[in-house]
Motif scaffolding. Sequence first.
Motif, PDB file in Angstrom:
ATOM      1  N   GLU A   1      -1.184 -17.492  -6.674  1.00 22.42           N
ATOM      2  CA  GLU A   1      -0.283 -18.340  -5.905  1.00 22.42           C
ATOM      3  C   GLU A   1      -0.767 -19.786  -5.941  1.00 22.42           C
ATOM      4  O   GLU A   1      -0.210 -20.650  -5.291  1.00 22.42           O
ATOM      5  CB  GLU A   1      -0.210 -17.843  -4.460  1.00 22.42           C
ATOM      6  CG  GLU A   1       0.416 -16.472  -4.384  1.00 22.42           C
ATOM      7  CD  GLU A   1       0.655 -16.018  -2.975  1.00 22.42           C
ATOM      8  OE1 GLU A   1       0.702 -16.858  -2.071  1.00 22.42           O
ATOM      9  OE2 GLU A   1       0.779 -14.797  -2.783  1.00 22.42           O
TER      10      GLU A   1
ATOM     11  N   TYR B   1      -8.588  -2.442   0.348  1.00 21.34           N
ATOM     12  CA  TYR B   1      -7.612  -3.398   0.864  1.00 21.34           C
ATOM     13  C   TYR B   1      -8.354  -4.626   1.398  1.00 21.34           C
ATOM     14  O   TYR B   1      -9.292  -4.495   2.166  1.00 21.34           O
ATOM     15  CB  TYR B   1      -6.802  -2.730   1.980  1.00 21.34           C
ATOM     16  CG  TYR B   1      -5.873  -3.661   2.708  1.00 21.34           C
ATOM     17  CD1 TYR B   1      -4.612  -3.944   2.191  1.00 21.34           C
ATOM     18  CD2 TYR B   1      -6.248  -4.269   3.901  1.00 21.34           C
ATOM     19  CE1 TYR B   1      -3.746  -4.787   2.847  1.00 21.34           C
ATOM     20  CE2 TYR B   1      -5.388  -5.128   4.566  1.00 21.34           C
ATOM     21  CZ  TYR B   1      -4.141  -5.382   4.032  1.00 21.34           C
ATOM     22  OH  TYR B   1      -3.294  -6.227   4.687  1.00 21.34           O
ATOM     23  N   GLY B   2      -7.950  -5.800   0.942  1.00 24.54           N
ATOM     24  CA  GLY B   2      -8.559  -7.031   1.428  1.00 24.54           C
ATOM     25  C   GLY B   2      -9.875  -7.411   0.768  1.00 24.54           C
ATOM     26  O   GLY B   2     -10.466  -8.437   1.096  1.00 24.54           O
TER      27      GLY B   2
ATOM     28  N   MET C   1      -0.025  -9.671  -0.035  1.00 22.51           N
ATOM     29  CA  MET C   1      -0.630  -8.849   1.004  1.00 22.51           C
ATOM     30  C   MET C   1       0.418  -8.223   1.935  1.00 22.51           C
ATOM     31  O   MET C   1       0.252  -7.124   2.415  1.00 22.51           O
ATOM     32  CB  MET C   1      -1.600  -9.677   1.859  1.00 22.51           C
ATOM     33  CG  MET C   1      -2.862 -10.075   1.150  1.00 22.51           C
ATOM     34  SD  MET C   1      -3.918  -8.678   0.703  1.00 22.51           S
ATOM     35  CE  MET C   1      -5.035  -8.654   2.088  1.00 22.51           C
ATOM     36  N   GLU C   2       1.489  -8.947   2.198  1.00 26.99           N
ATOM     37  CA  GLU C   2       2.438  -8.477   3.210  1.00 26.99           C
ATOM     38  C   GLU C   2       3.626  -7.709   2.661  1.00 26.99           C
ATOM     39  O   GLU C   2       4.082  -6.768   3.270  1.00 26.99           O
ATOM     40  CB  GLU C   2       2.997  -9.656   4.039  1.00 26.99           C
ATOM     41  CG  GLU C   2       2.121 -10.046   5.196  1.00 26.99           C
ATOM     42  CD  GLU C   2       1.172 -11.152   4.812  1.00 26.99           C
ATOM     43  OE1 GLU C   2       1.487 -11.858   3.855  1.00 26.99           O
ATOM     44  OE2 GLU C   2       0.112 -11.276   5.439  1.00 26.99           O
TER      45      GLU C   2
ATOM     46  N   GLN D   1      -7.702 -11.911  -2.603  1.00 26.65           N
ATOM     47  CA  GLN D   1      -8.058 -10.561  -2.163  1.00 26.65           C
ATOM     48  C   GLN D   1      -7.086  -9.502  -2.679  1.00 26.65           C
ATOM     49  O   GLN D   1      -5.954  -9.806  -3.029  1.00 26.65           O
ATOM     50  CB  GLN D   1      -8.038 -10.513  -0.625  1.00 26.65           C
ATOM     51  CG  GLN D   1      -8.960 -11.511   0.019  1.00 26.65           C
ATOM     52  CD  GLN D   1      -8.730 -11.605   1.518  1.00 26.65           C
ATOM     53  OE1 GLN D   1      -7.729 -11.139   2.036  1.00 26.65           O
ATOM     54  NE2 GLN D   1      -9.682 -12.210   2.209  1.00 26.65           N
ATOM     55  N   SER D   2      -7.548  -8.271  -2.682  1.00 28.38           N
ATOM     56  CA  SER D   2      -6.709  -7.167  -3.141  1.00 28.38           C
ATOM     57  C   SER D   2      -5.705  -6.756  -2.052  1.00 28.38           C
ATOM     58  O   SER D   2      -6.093  -6.520  -0.919  1.00 28.38           O
ATOM     59  CB  SER D   2      -7.559  -5.960  -3.506  1.00 28.38           C
ATOM     60  OG  SER D   2      -6.718  -4.879  -3.845  1.00 28.38           O
ATOM     61  N   PRO D   3      -4.414  -6.647  -2.404  1.00 35.79           N
ATOM     62  CA  PRO D   3      -3.418  -6.238  -1.414  1.00 35.79           C
ATOM     63  C   PRO D   3      -3.381  -4.728  -1.189  1.00 35.79           C
ATOM     64  O   PRO D   3      -2.640  -4.250  -0.353  1.00 35.79           O
ATOM     65  CB  PRO D   3      -2.103  -6.719  -2.020  1.00 35.79           C
ATOM     66  CG  PRO D   3      -2.344  -6.723  -3.485  1.00 35.79           C
ATOM     67  CD  PRO D   3      -3.806  -6.975  -3.699  1.00 35.79           C
ATOM     68  N   MET D   4      -4.169  -3.969  -1.968  1.00 40.11           N
ATOM     69  CA  MET D   4      -4.116  -2.511  -1.801  1.00 40.11           C
ATOM     70  C   MET D   4      -5.381  -1.829  -2.292  1.00 40.11           C
ATOM     71  O   MET D   4      -6.164  -2.406  -3.034  1.00 40.11           O
ATOM     72  CB  MET D   4      -2.881  -1.947  -2.513  1.00 40.11           C
ATOM     73  CG  MET D   4      -2.841  -2.229  -4.000  1.00 40.11           C
ATOM     74  SD  MET D   4      -1.150  -2.207  -4.630  1.00 40.11           S
ATOM     75  CE  MET D   4      -0.951  -0.452  -4.851  1.00 40.11           C
ATOM     76  N   VAL D   5      -5.539  -0.587  -1.855  1.00 40.75           N
ATOM     77  CA  VAL D   5      -6.621   0.261  -2.353  1.00 40.75           C
ATOM     78  C   VAL D   5      -6.266   0.673  -3.771  1.00 40.75           C
ATOM     79  O   VAL D   5      -5.122   0.982  -4.047  1.00 40.75           O
ATOM     80  CB  VAL D   5      -6.737   1.541  -1.483  1.00 40.75           C
ATOM     81  CG1 VAL D   5      -7.835   2.455  -2.005  1.00 40.75           C
ATOM     82  CG2 VAL D   5      -6.984   1.184  -0.032  1.00 40.75           C
ATOM     83  N   GLY D   6      -7.244   0.666  -4.664  1.00 41.87           N
ATOM     84  CA  GLY D   6      -6.918   1.095  -6.028  1.00 41.87           C
ATOM     85  C   GLY D   6      -8.035   0.793  -7.001  1.00 41.87           C
ATOM     86  O   GLY D   6      -9.183   0.584  -6.616  1.00 41.87           O
TER      87      GLY D   6
ATOM     88  N   GLN E   1       0.818  -1.209   0.000  1.00 44.12           N
ATOM     89  CA  GLN E   1       0.000   0.000   0.000  1.00 44.12           C
ATOM     90  C   GLN E   1       0.862   1.274   0.000  1.00 44.12           C
ATOM     91  O   GLN E   1       0.444   2.316  -0.458  1.00 44.12           O
ATOM     92  CB  GLN E   1      -0.925  -0.035   1.224  1.00 44.12           C
ATOM     93  CG  GLN E   1      -1.996   1.027   1.252  1.00 44.12           C
ATOM     94  CD  GLN E   1      -3.028   0.852   0.140  1.00 44.12           C
ATOM     95  OE1 GLN E   1      -3.577  -0.218  -0.044  1.00 44.12           O
ATOM     96  NE2 GLN E   1      -3.274   1.902  -0.609  1.00 44.12           N
TER      97      GLN E   1
ATOM     98  N   GLU F   1      -0.438 -11.892  -9.190  1.00 45.77           N
ATOM     99  CA  GLU F   1      -0.216 -13.231  -9.740  1.00 45.77           C
ATOM    100  C   GLU F   1      -0.866 -14.275  -8.838  1.00 45.77           C
ATOM    101  O   GLU F   1      -0.946 -14.096  -7.629  1.00 45.77           O
ATOM    102  CB  GLU F   1       1.290 -13.521  -9.831  1.00 45.77           C
ATOM    103  CG  GLU F   1       1.978 -12.644 -10.848  1.00 45.77           C
ATOM    104  CD  GLU F   1       3.488 -12.805 -10.838  1.00 45.77           C
ATOM    105  OE1 GLU F   1       4.006 -13.587 -10.015  1.00 45.77           O
ATOM    106  OE2 GLU F   1       4.143 -12.143 -11.661  1.00 45.77           O
TER     107      GLU F   1
ATOM    108  N   ASP G   1      -1.691 -16.047   2.097  1.00 49.56           N
ATOM    109  CA  ASP G   1      -1.541 -14.709   2.646  1.00 49.56           C
ATOM    110  C   ASP G   1      -2.291 -13.695   1.789  1.00 49.56           C
ATOM    111  O   ASP G   1      -2.553 -12.592   2.193  1.00 49.56           O
ATOM    112  CB  ASP G   1      -0.079 -14.333   2.816  1.00 49.56           C
ATOM    113  CG  ASP G   1       0.717 -14.570   1.575  1.00 49.56           C
ATOM    114  OD1 ASP G   1       1.825 -14.082   1.477  1.00 49.56           O
ATOM    115  OD2 ASP G   1       0.203 -15.273   0.681  1.00 49.56           O
ATOM    116  N   VAL G   2      -2.589 -14.051   0.551  1.00 43.53           N
ATOM    117  CA  VAL G   2      -3.395 -13.179  -0.281  1.00 43.53           C
ATOM    118  C   VAL G   2      -4.818 -13.705  -0.296  1.00 43.53           C
ATOM    119  O   VAL G   2      -5.717 -13.094  -0.816  1.00 43.53           O
ATOM    120  CB  VAL G   2      -2.825 -13.122  -1.716  1.00 43.53           C
ATOM    121  CG1 VAL G   2      -3.668 -12.273  -2.634  1.00 43.53           C
ATOM    122  CG2 VAL G   2      -1.419 -12.558  -1.680  1.00 43.53           C
TER     123      VAL G   2
END
Lengths: 324, 158
Positions: B129, B147-148, A198-199, B83-88, A147, B127, B70-71
């Motif tokens: 996993e 996010y998420g 995510m991390e 899930q999305s790892p970031m806002v966008g 982020q 990508e 983790d994603v």
Amino acid sequence: MPTVSQDILKQLHKQGDHVSGEELSRRLGISRTAIWKQINSLRRMGYVIEASPRVGYRLIKTPEQITTQEMNATLNTSVIGQDVLSLPQVPSTNHCIKDYIKQGAKEGFTLIAQEQTQGRGRRGREWHSQGKGLYLSIYLKPAIAPQQASKLTLLAALAVTEVLHQQYQIPAQIKWPNDVLVADKKICGILTELSADMESVHYLIVGIGINVNQDPDDWPDELRNIASSLKSVSGKEVDSKLLLKRLLSRMDQLYLLHQGDQFRCLITASKHYSCIVGKNITISTASATHRGKAIDIADDGSLLVEYEDGRTEGLWAGDVSIRT
Amino acid sequence: MDFSEIKKLIEVVSTSDIAEVELELESVKIKLSKYSKESHIVVQGNTSQTVEPQAVQEALNVEMPRVQGDVASVENGNTIEIQSPMVGTFYRAPSPTSDPFISEGDRIKKGQSLCIIEAMKLMNEIESEYQGKLVNILVENGQPVEYGQPLFLLEAEE
């Protein structure tokens, strides 16, 4: 590329004056014949090296082209540009650098091309890169959450703008978040690509395209009114090599500041050079168009916008244009 | 041993017939148990320098299904939510004129690009996993995501 010729180049640069074959041979621990061979191979690459009896070798002129060995020999940075590869032509530096990353390139590795055949901007838009410009991609692996990664785009735009101001007296401005303009025309575009979960960030590529020595006639009709070059705005040819060195050095300094948690300073500097803070803007996304006023750049790097309905929000996505 | 290796170990164990694994290396001790009522993972000792000890603790001090991706979080056996790892902004294709990366019903390979999330002109290519069949695309092209936020449902294959 043999590192020996790089070492010789480094010594000649450092000396700035004559250095004897014997001295070189002592410093590098190789024979004088080997030195002589390497000097000749450097000459074939376009370096003009004077050889005078008794006093030794002196570097007179480096080739116009950016060469890998010269960059590696003369750059004094701690991360960015520690390893540089310069190629005559690639489809796109952002695309090609991924291969080097997968092969284990170190953080800071920088790929430079004299020309891109498939230069591109955001969302597959074409970036005109038929020579006369500076096209490079830098591989970074910052220990930050995905982020936070878009801050690196701001950092690159700031580095370009500062170098243009301080070293070339060119009044460049940042159009948040990824363009650098001079007199409302685009001089530089930045395309940052990220691979992350995510991390953590797997890798981050900062692609920078700068219009350096294009003449007005070099632009296709559709770009003539929106693009310009450093040569056009300053009235003189700009040495791409020197520009590259200055840019990578500044990027490196800012990157260290950023890692040292000094991001707030970078935001303050970005605001100073911004051409949209304080302006009425239109924000276009795929689904809608909004009007508002850009009031600030927030600490997270997003653009604070006051919309016409009164609400104020940080903007993360969408195309911003200035309303006149 | 870094986090991705721990994850790999979890994946291998969960798709095998092994019920319980205890592994002790110089810097980390891991115990995985599959068939007890409450699946659990225990990490002890100083984690190696390459891993943020806290990050591993945080990531592993949760129930097993969450750790598995983790994603993604796992639902209904082998259906995985990515899930999305970031806002966008969510994009299904590399550019407006090109074909989408993937469509519903497609077989997805590990490492295959699924979509792009754009934030502040930064392009994050997500990508996979996992290997499996894409069941559902949960977001429209060009839509903002949080996010998420769940983006895809994938039926994972072994």
